[in-house]
Design an enzyme around this catalytic site. Structure first.
Site, PDB file in Angstrom:
ATOM      1  N   GLY A 184       0.912  -1.224  -0.009  1.00  0.00           N
ATOM      2  CA  GLY A 184       0.036  -0.106  -0.109  1.00  0.00           C
ATOM      3  C   GLY A 184       0.890   1.339  -0.049  1.00  0.00           C
ATOM      4  N   GLY A 185       2.037   1.322  -0.795  1.00  0.00           N
ATOM      5  CA  GLY A 185       2.668   2.341  -0.912  1.00  0.00           C
ATOM      6  C   GLY A 185       2.195   3.371  -2.018  1.00  0.00           C
ATOM      7  CB  ALA A 319      11.377  11.212 -11.642  1.00  0.00           C
ATOM      8  CG  HIS A 448     -11.763  34.308  -4.051  1.00  0.00           C
ATOM      9  ND1 HIS A 448     -12.023  33.368  -3.214  1.00  0.00           N
ATOM     10  CD2 HIS A 448     -12.815  34.747  -4.632  1.00  0.00           C
ATOM     11  CE1 HIS A 448     -13.339  33.442  -3.186  1.00  0.00           C
ATOM     12  NE2 HIS A 448     -13.840  34.179  -4.023  1.00  0.00           N
TER      13      HIS A 448
HETATM   14  P1  FAD Z   1      15.930   4.771 -14.161  1.00  0.00           P
HETATM   15  O1  FAD Z   1      14.663   5.861 -14.401  1.00  0.00           O
HETATM   16  O2  FAD Z   1      15.450   3.503 -13.539  1.00  0.00           O
HETATM   17  O3  FAD Z   1      16.621   4.712 -15.291  1.00  0.00           O
HETATM   18  C1  FAD Z   1      17.763   3.921 -15.203  1.00  0.00           C
HETATM   19  C2  FAD Z   1      18.272   3.877 -16.605  1.00  0.00           C
HETATM   20  O4  FAD Z   1      19.515   3.226 -16.670  1.00  0.00           O
HETATM   21  C3  FAD Z   1      17.418   2.762 -17.470  1.00  0.00           C
HETATM   22  O5  FAD Z   1      17.028   3.241 -18.544  1.00  0.00           O
HETATM   23  C4  FAD Z   1      18.190   1.608 -17.526  1.00  0.00           C
HETATM   24  O6  FAD Z   1      17.958   0.833 -18.782  1.00  0.00           O
HETATM   25  C5  FAD Z   1      19.410   2.256 -17.818  1.00  0.00           C
HETATM   26  N1  FAD Z   1      20.943   1.265 -17.405  1.00  0.00           N
HETATM   27  C6  FAD Z   1      20.759   0.348 -16.126  1.00  0.00           C
HETATM   28  N2  FAD Z   1      22.057  -0.201 -16.146  1.00  0.00           N
HETATM   29  C7  FAD Z   1      22.597   0.170 -17.217  1.00  0.00           C
HETATM   30  C8  FAD Z   1      24.006  -0.097 -17.791  1.00  0.00           C
HETATM   31  N3  FAD Z   1      24.781  -0.817 -17.420  1.00  0.00           N
HETATM   32  N4  FAD Z   1      24.456   0.507 -18.980  1.00  0.00           N
HETATM   33  C9  FAD Z   1      23.656   1.490 -19.649  1.00  0.00           C
HETATM   34  N5  FAD Z   1      22.157   1.713 -19.161  1.00  0.00           N
HETATM   35  C10 FAD Z   1      21.772   1.011 -18.002  1.00  0.00           C
HETATM   36  N6  FAD Z   1       8.548   9.178  -9.609  1.00  0.00           N
HETATM   37  C11 FAD Z   1       8.253  10.429  -9.209  1.00  0.00           C
HETATM   38  O7  FAD Z   1       9.195  11.309  -8.990  1.00  0.00           O
HETATM   39  N7  FAD Z   1       6.832  10.695  -9.709  1.00  0.00           N
HETATM   40  C12 FAD Z   1       5.873   9.756  -9.917  1.00  0.00           C
HETATM   41  O8  FAD Z   1       4.984   9.894  -9.950  1.00  0.00           O
HETATM   42  C13 FAD Z   1       6.548   8.332 -10.148  1.00  0.00           C
HETATM   43  N8  FAD Z   1       5.632   7.472 -10.461  1.00  0.00           N
HETATM   44  C14 FAD Z   1       6.106   6.404 -10.422  1.00  0.00           C
HETATM   45  C15 FAD Z   1       5.198   5.277 -10.891  1.00  0.00           C
HETATM   46  C16 FAD Z   1       5.620   3.769 -10.948  1.00  0.00           C
HETATM   47  C17 FAD Z   1       4.872   2.584 -11.500  1.00  0.00           C
HETATM   48  C18 FAD Z   1       7.063   3.574 -10.814  1.00  0.00           C
HETATM   49  C19 FAD Z   1       7.656   2.288 -11.138  1.00  0.00           C
HETATM   50  C20 FAD Z   1       8.123   4.486 -10.398  1.00  0.00           C
HETATM   51  C21 FAD Z   1       7.440   5.797 -10.332  1.00  0.00           C
HETATM   52  N9  FAD Z   1       8.471   7.004  -9.854  1.00  0.00           N
HETATM   53  C22 FAD Z   1       7.866   8.291  -9.717  1.00  0.00           C
HETATM   54  C23 FAD Z   1       9.894   6.647  -9.717  1.00  0.00           C
HETATM   55  C24 FAD Z   1      10.900   7.151 -10.813  1.00  0.00           C
HETATM   56  O9  FAD Z   1      10.476   6.542 -12.080  1.00  0.00           O
HETATM   57  C25 FAD Z   1      12.126   6.739 -10.383  1.00  0.00           C
HETATM   58  O10 FAD Z   1      12.527   7.367  -9.272  1.00  0.00           O
HETATM   59  C26 FAD Z   1      12.996   7.230 -11.553  1.00  0.00           C
HETATM   60  O11 FAD Z   1      12.720   6.837 -13.008  1.00  0.00           O
HETATM   61  C27 FAD Z   1      14.708   6.942 -11.104  1.00  0.00           C
HETATM   62  O12 FAD Z   1      15.410   7.596 -11.979  1.00  0.00           O
HETATM   63  P2  FAD Z   1      16.854   6.887 -12.481  1.00  0.00           P
HETATM   64  O13 FAD Z   1      17.441   7.746 -13.386  1.00  0.00           O
HETATM   65  O14 FAD Z   1      17.364   6.710 -11.262  1.00  0.00           O
HETATM   66  O15 FAD Z   1      16.776   5.289 -12.852  1.00  0.00           O
END
Ligand code: FAD
Length: 468
Positions: A184-185, A319, A448
């Site tokens: 429920g997160g 994100a 408002h």
């Molecule tokens: P990621 O987005 O996971 O990107 C990492 C990338 O690195 C990927 O494309 C992957 O393919 C690539 N990669 C991995 N290893 C390698 C490698 N060795 N070489 C090259 N490429 C590689 N966050 C919010 O702020 N608001 C929201 O409303 C929200 N809703 C969400 C809903 C869902 C269903 C989910 C699952 C997540 C949600 N999030 C939300 C969280 C958010 O999506 C993540 O926090 C964010 O995408 C993390 O960004 P990142 O760049 O760290 O990693």
């Protein structure tokens, strides 16, 4: 044969929010940047996270609005869902944003590599397994931003039929008649809300005593009540042990011996960092047992010149936190002595119905941290705009430090639930992060009629005077 290594100011592994934010921000500051992505630019957020999830939630909102159109004198008939069309619209938005992001990176002259990047001693990065072939790069600096993947639990192996994670759920072509959401997160509650709006009978199972951990208790109670009114069953303090698939349904076994029959199980128990794709052998980069890369307050790892950011490190998995960390890394690379991120004050938005948004401490967390607090709660019930929109269930709660004279001082947290609160959090976020007092915020004029008047009223109430 591997071509001679090309050197960059910054080599980024991972093209999600943390990686692409660093690339765009760094390139705009004149850095020579390489960005390596093994799947799709945009990462989890764009392809299986924020964007597709919010698109489906918006579909649910449209359905709700049309269902109630008669109240406004609009005869729209009784709505029905064509989930195939919904999915096509979602994909169109994702594709458009992906094309936009790719074009922007190219225009900023970021050098893009398609493949898996691995880090080796001496800040050597090898790219392999993708359209860019075998390439070796070196970076004056390297950013690890490989993100995360959904966590799973024993007894619930993902089969794409009875058991899914967010990855699969976001691409379903039809919705089930019944669903059990384990967890429920934020993500679990968003999915539960979306499916329930579109006609699925949903049960949420949460092991902790309450859903939405991190939210103020008053907010969680209101969401739980609102869910229950809409037919979403929320069961807290419940564990699951496994499931037994039948022909069309599966039976989920609970820790207390009870069971629930359902068409679909959505496992939504958080995400795990994806550090295993990064190589790292022979480097000083440290990885915890849970898979997080260890960094200091400037996202620096123990390997000189190597940073890590986003879901890969043990900071809020959001994100916009990834964006902030990516930019912080660039500032550090540029020697700008950046301020560390105040992780306990980042904005959180949850797009279920009713929406939830907060920044800073809940009342419980503030008390636990030793603060003497004073709070104000203001409801949307009497707010003109909320009544016009037809969605006036919810409240704004401000948690402030108690002054020596007993009045309210610095605002420690603002927690909101109700209509469009994800769009109203901005000024609450500023108040908390600017360390403003209730009296200072109460001075500001709220337009408002807007829903943001409720925040203004709550701040005013903390000064001992109010309008409504
Ligand atoms: P990621 O987005 O996971 O990107 C990492 C990338 O690195 C990927 O494309 C992957 O393919 C690539 N990669 C991995 N290893 C390698 C490698 N060795 N070489 C090259 N490429 C590689 N966050 C919010 O702020 N608001 C929201 O409303 C929200 N809703 C969400 C809903 C869902 C269903 C989910 C699952 C997540 C949600 N999030 C939300 C969280 C958010 O999506 C993540 O926090 C964010 O995408 C993390 O960004 P990142 O760049 O760290 O990693």
């Amino acid at each position: 044969m591997v071509p001679t290594a090309e050197n960059f100011d910054l080599v980024i592994i991972g093209g999600g929010p943390a990686g692409y934010a660093a690339a765009l921000y760094g390139a705009s500051a004149g850095l020579h940047i390489a960005l390596i992505e093994r799947a799709k630019l945009g990462g989890t957020c764009l392809h299986v996270g924020c964007i597709p999830a919010k698109e489906l939630l918006e579909t649910a909102a449209v359905y709700r609005t049309v269902s109630r159109a008669g109240e406004f004198g609009i005869n729209a008939g009784s709505p029905s869902v064509d989930f195939g069309v919904t999915q096509a619209r979602k994909q169109q938005i994702v594709d458009q944003l992906t094309t936009g992001l790719t074009g922007l990176l190219k225009r900023r002259t970021v050098t893009l590599f398609d493949g898996t990047g691995t880090l080796h001693p001496g800040r050597v990065v090898r790219v392999s397994g993708g359209a860019s072939g075998e390439v070796e790069l070196t970076g004056d600096h390297v950013l690890l931003a490989s993100g995360s993947v959904p966590r799973t639990i024993p007894g619930f192996e993902v089969d794409g039929r009875f058991v899914v994670t967010s990855d699969e759920l976001l691409s379903l072509q039809t919705l089930p008649a019944t669903a059990v959401v384990i967890g429920g997160g934020a993500i679990g509650c968003e999915f539960a809300s979306m499916m329930a709006d579109l006609g699925t009978e949903v049960t949420v199972l949460e092991a902790l005593p309450k859903i939405l951990p991190g939210c103020d208790d008053d907010i969680t109670k209101l969401v739980t009540r609102a869910f229950s009114k809409r037919g979403i069953e929320v069961r807290t303090g419940v564990t699951v042990t496994g499931h037994t698939p039948g022909e069309k349904t599966t039976v989920v076994a609970l820790g207390d011996g009870q069971s629930i029959e359902t068409e679909l199980v959505v496992v939504s128990v958080g995400r795990r960092p994806l550090s295993e794709t990064l190589g790292l052998e022979g480097t000083a980069v440290e990885v915890t047992e849970r898979g997080h890369v260890v960094v200091d307050e400037r996202c620096r790892t123990a390997e000189p010149g190597v940073y890590a950011a986003g879901d890969l490190i043990a900071t809020p998995a959001l994100a916009h936190v990834g964006f902030a960390e990516g930019m912080l890394v660039v500032k550090d690379v540029l020697g700008e002595d950046p301020l560390p991120i105040a992780y306990d004050r980042v904005p959180w938005c949850i797009y279920c119905h009713p929406e939830v948004a907060f920044a800073g401490l809940s009342e419980e967390a503030a008390k636990e941290a030793g603060y003497d607090v004073v709070t104000a709660k203001q409801r949307y019930g009497g707010n003109g705009r909320a009544m016009i929109v037809g969605d006036n269930e919810g409240m704004v709660k401000i948690i402030a430090e108690r002054n020596a004279d007993g009045g309210a001082g610095q605002i420690l947290g603002v927690h909101m639930v109700g209509p469009w609160v994800t769009e109203q959090l901005g000024q609450a976020y500023l108040a908390v992060n600017w360390e403003a007092t209730a009296a200072e915020v109460a001075q500001f004029i709220q337009p408002h009629p807007t829903m943001s008047e409720v925040f203004g009223e709550a701040a005013m109430a903390l000064t001992g005077r109010s309008l409504h």
